[in-house]
Design a protein around this motif. Structure first.
Motif, PDB file in Angstrom:
ATOM      1  N   TYR A  36      -6.594   8.067 -11.254  1.00 37.46           N
ATOM      2  CA  TYR A  36      -5.552   8.971 -10.807  1.00 37.46           C
ATOM      3  C   TYR A  36      -4.890   9.635 -12.015  1.00 37.46           C
ATOM      4  O   TYR A  36      -4.877   9.105 -13.119  1.00 37.46           O
ATOM      5  N   SER A  43       3.610  12.678  -7.443  1.00 37.81           N
ATOM      6  CA  SER A  43       2.814  11.620  -6.846  1.00 37.81           C
ATOM      7  C   SER A  43       1.498  11.432  -7.604  1.00 37.81           C
ATOM      8  O   SER A  43       1.203  12.152  -8.563  1.00 37.81           O
ATOM      9  N   LEU A  44       0.742  10.457  -7.171  1.00 35.72           N
ATOM     10  CA  LEU A  44      -0.562  10.190  -7.779  1.00 35.72           C
ATOM     11  C   LEU A  44      -1.606  11.121  -7.173  1.00 35.72           C
ATOM     12  O   LEU A  44      -1.717  11.232  -5.949  1.00 35.72           O
ATOM     13  N   ALA A 103     -12.648  -5.292   3.163  1.00 34.89           N
ATOM     14  CA  ALA A 103     -12.172  -4.885   4.475  1.00 34.89           C
ATOM     15  C   ALA A 103     -10.676  -4.695   4.485  1.00 34.89           C
ATOM     16  O   ALA A 103     -10.126  -4.019   5.341  1.00 34.89           O
ATOM     17  N   ASN A 105      -9.066  -3.325   1.984  1.00 36.65           N
ATOM     18  CA  ASN A 105      -8.754  -2.085   1.268  1.00 36.65           C
ATOM     19  C   ASN A 105      -7.588  -2.229   0.312  1.00 36.65           C
ATOM     20  O   ASN A 105      -6.880  -1.277   0.058  1.00 36.65           O
ATOM     21  N   GLN A 107      -5.891  -2.093  -2.993  1.00 33.35           N
ATOM     22  CA  GLN A 107      -6.108  -1.503  -4.309  1.00 33.35           C
ATOM     23  C   GLN A 107      -5.033  -2.019  -5.262  1.00 33.35           C
ATOM     24  O   GLN A 107      -3.844  -1.923  -4.963  1.00 33.35           O
ATOM     25  N   PHE A 109      -3.434  -1.691  -9.067  1.00 29.74           N
ATOM     26  CA  PHE A 109      -3.316  -0.639 -10.071  1.00 29.74           C
ATOM     27  C   PHE A 109      -3.101  -1.190 -11.467  1.00 29.74           C
ATOM     28  O   PHE A 109      -2.464  -2.234 -11.660  1.00 29.74           O
TER      29      PHE A 109
ATOM     30  N   TYR B  32      -4.436   2.146   8.031  1.00 31.97           N
ATOM     31  CA  TYR B  32      -3.954   1.231   6.998  1.00 31.97           C
ATOM     32  C   TYR B  32      -2.892   1.947   6.183  1.00 31.97           C
ATOM     33  O   TYR B  32      -3.124   3.067   5.695  1.00 31.97           O
ATOM     34  N   TYR B  36       3.852   1.163  -2.158  1.00 33.69           N
ATOM     35  CA  TYR B  36       3.794   0.787  -3.561  1.00 33.69           C
ATOM     36  C   TYR B  36       5.141   1.048  -4.227  1.00 33.69           C
ATOM     37  O   TYR B  36       5.842   2.005  -3.903  1.00 33.69           O
ATOM     38  N   LEU B  46       1.611  -2.946  -5.258  1.00 37.10           N
ATOM     39  CA  LEU B  46       1.646  -3.094  -3.809  1.00 37.10           C
ATOM     40  C   LEU B  46       2.763  -4.068  -3.425  1.00 37.10           C
ATOM     41  O   LEU B  46       2.838  -5.174  -3.949  1.00 37.10           O
ATOM     42  N   ASP B  49       2.037  -3.990   3.159  1.00 44.35           N
ATOM     43  CA  ASP B  49       1.151  -3.065   3.860  1.00 44.35           C
ATOM     44  C   ASP B  49       1.132  -3.422   5.345  1.00 44.35           C
ATOM     45  O   ASP B  49       1.551  -4.505   5.748  1.00 44.35           O
ATOM     46  N   ARG B  51      -1.249  -2.684   9.104  1.00 41.98           N
ATOM     47  CA  ARG B  51      -2.395  -2.104   9.770  1.00 41.98           C
ATOM     48  C   ARG B  51      -1.990  -1.652  11.160  1.00 41.98           C
ATOM     49  O   ARG B  51      -0.998  -2.128  11.709  1.00 41.98           O
ATOM     50  N   PHE B  89       6.185   4.700  -3.132  1.00 46.50           N
ATOM     51  CA  PHE B  89       5.179   5.590  -2.548  1.00 46.50           C
ATOM     52  C   PHE B  89       4.602   4.957  -1.287  1.00 46.50           C
ATOM     53  O   PHE B  89       4.233   3.782  -1.293  1.00 46.50           O
ATOM     54  N   SER B  93      -4.736   5.382   4.796  1.00 47.49           N
ATOM     55  CA  SER B  93      -6.186   5.493   4.690  1.00 47.49           C
ATOM     56  C   SER B  93      -6.817   4.948   5.964  1.00 47.49           C
ATOM     57  O   SER B  93      -6.121   4.482   6.867  1.00 47.49           O
ATOM     58  N   LEU B  95      -9.604   2.283   7.470  1.00 52.58           N
ATOM     59  CA  LEU B  95     -10.468   1.132   7.256  1.00 52.58           C
ATOM     60  C   LEU B  95     -11.550   1.125   8.317  1.00 52.58           C
ATOM     61  O   LEU B  95     -11.256   1.166   9.512  1.00 52.58           O
ATOM     62  N   LEU B 104      -7.085   6.426  -0.488  1.00 62.08           N
ATOM     63  CA  LEU B 104      -5.669   6.420  -0.162  1.00 62.08           C
ATOM     64  C   LEU B 104      -5.089   7.818  -0.370  1.00 62.08           C
ATOM     65  O   LEU B 104      -5.328   8.447  -1.395  1.00 62.08           O
ATOM     66  N   PHE B 106      -1.495   9.517  -0.825  1.00 57.16           N
ATOM     67  CA  PHE B 106      -0.137   9.095  -1.145  1.00 57.16           C
ATOM     68  C   PHE B 106       0.902  10.110  -0.679  1.00 57.16           C
ATOM     69  O   PHE B 106       0.648  11.316  -0.641  1.00 57.16           O
TER      70      PHE B 106
END
Lengths: 118, 116
Positions: A36, A43-44, A103, A105, A107, A109, B32, B36, B46, B49, B51, B89, B93, B95, B104, B106
């Motif tokens: 990124y 933002s990213l 599954a 997801n 992430q 950083f 999802y 952050y 993170l 989160d 779902r 943020f 996304s 899944l 993702l 943002f």
């Protein structure tokens, strides 16, 4: 939690030189890593998706010949900014997706690399 | 493609008060939604989160709610502390059932300032 190590944290280079940034997943394997770019107070913006053992997928508008990505192992991806110019100055952040928890997801950083091109 | 909007862009609260940050998304297929926290000069971390199969999730002082019908989700921080000051943020996304995932997308970020 999972740790992503990014180096260097800060680099200053002369215009026209190349800079390599490393991104390592320390305690997990990552078949997919992401690069990124973030401008101040913004933002990213995803630059590219890096898959282990294959070519990276670049987002529209990102020059693949300028931002070279290599993902040679499950724990390391590198971003090389070639022939850097002042407009390339920015905060670059990598992230890695845990392969075993794909599954989910999740992430993780890195801490980011601040690049200043003089 | 997915578009995520985030509000407010800045938020100032007194220590002990609650803070709420809201996001909307455009792609109904998104399922999802992570949040952050980014401190100055650091990468995003993170914090929570959710779902799409649940409407609310809580972790100590932090909670996230999701309204799939309205396509919006919110972050709630209670009993705010100075160390909660950061940029937050939201993201969205998709899944897949086989473990695949889209990238993702943002939101634009919210700068939270907790004052004494």
């Amino acid at each position: 939690g999972a740790v992503v190590s990014q180096h260097p944290s800060w680099v200053i280079c002369k215009s026209g030189t190349s800079v390599k940034i490393e991104c390592r997943s320390l305690d997990f394997q990552a078949t997919t890593m992401f690069w990124y770019r973030q401008f101040p107070k913004q933002s990213l913006m995803l630059m590219a998706t890096s898959n282990e053992g294959s070519k990276a997928t670049y987002e529209q508008g990102v020059e693949k010949d300028k931002f070279l990505i290599n993902h040679a192992s499950l724990t390391l991806s590198t971003l090389t900014v070639t022939s850097a110019h002042p407009e390339d100055s920015s905060f670059y952040i990598c992230s890695a997706r845990d392969s075993l928890a794909g599954a989910k997801n999740i992430q993780y950083f890195g801490a980011g690399t601040r690049l200043s091109v003089l | 493609g997915e578009n995520v909007e985030q509000h407010p862009s800045t938020l100032s609260v007194q220590e002990g008060d609650s803070a709420v940050i809201k996001c909307t998304y455009s792609d109904s297929a998104s399922n999802y939604f992570p949040w952050y926290k980014q401190e100055l000069g650091k990468g995003p971390q993170l914090i929570i989160d959710i779902r799409s199969n649940v409407g609310e999730k809580k972790d100590q002082r932090i909670a996230v709610t999701l309204n799939k019908t309205a396509k919006h989700f919110s972050l709630h921080i209670t009993e705010t502390q100075p160390e909660d000051s950061a940029v937050y943020f939201c993201a969205a996304s998709i899944l897949g059932n086989t473990g695949t995932a889209s990238k993702l997308t943002f939101g634009t970020g919210t700068r939270l300032q907790v004052t004494l």
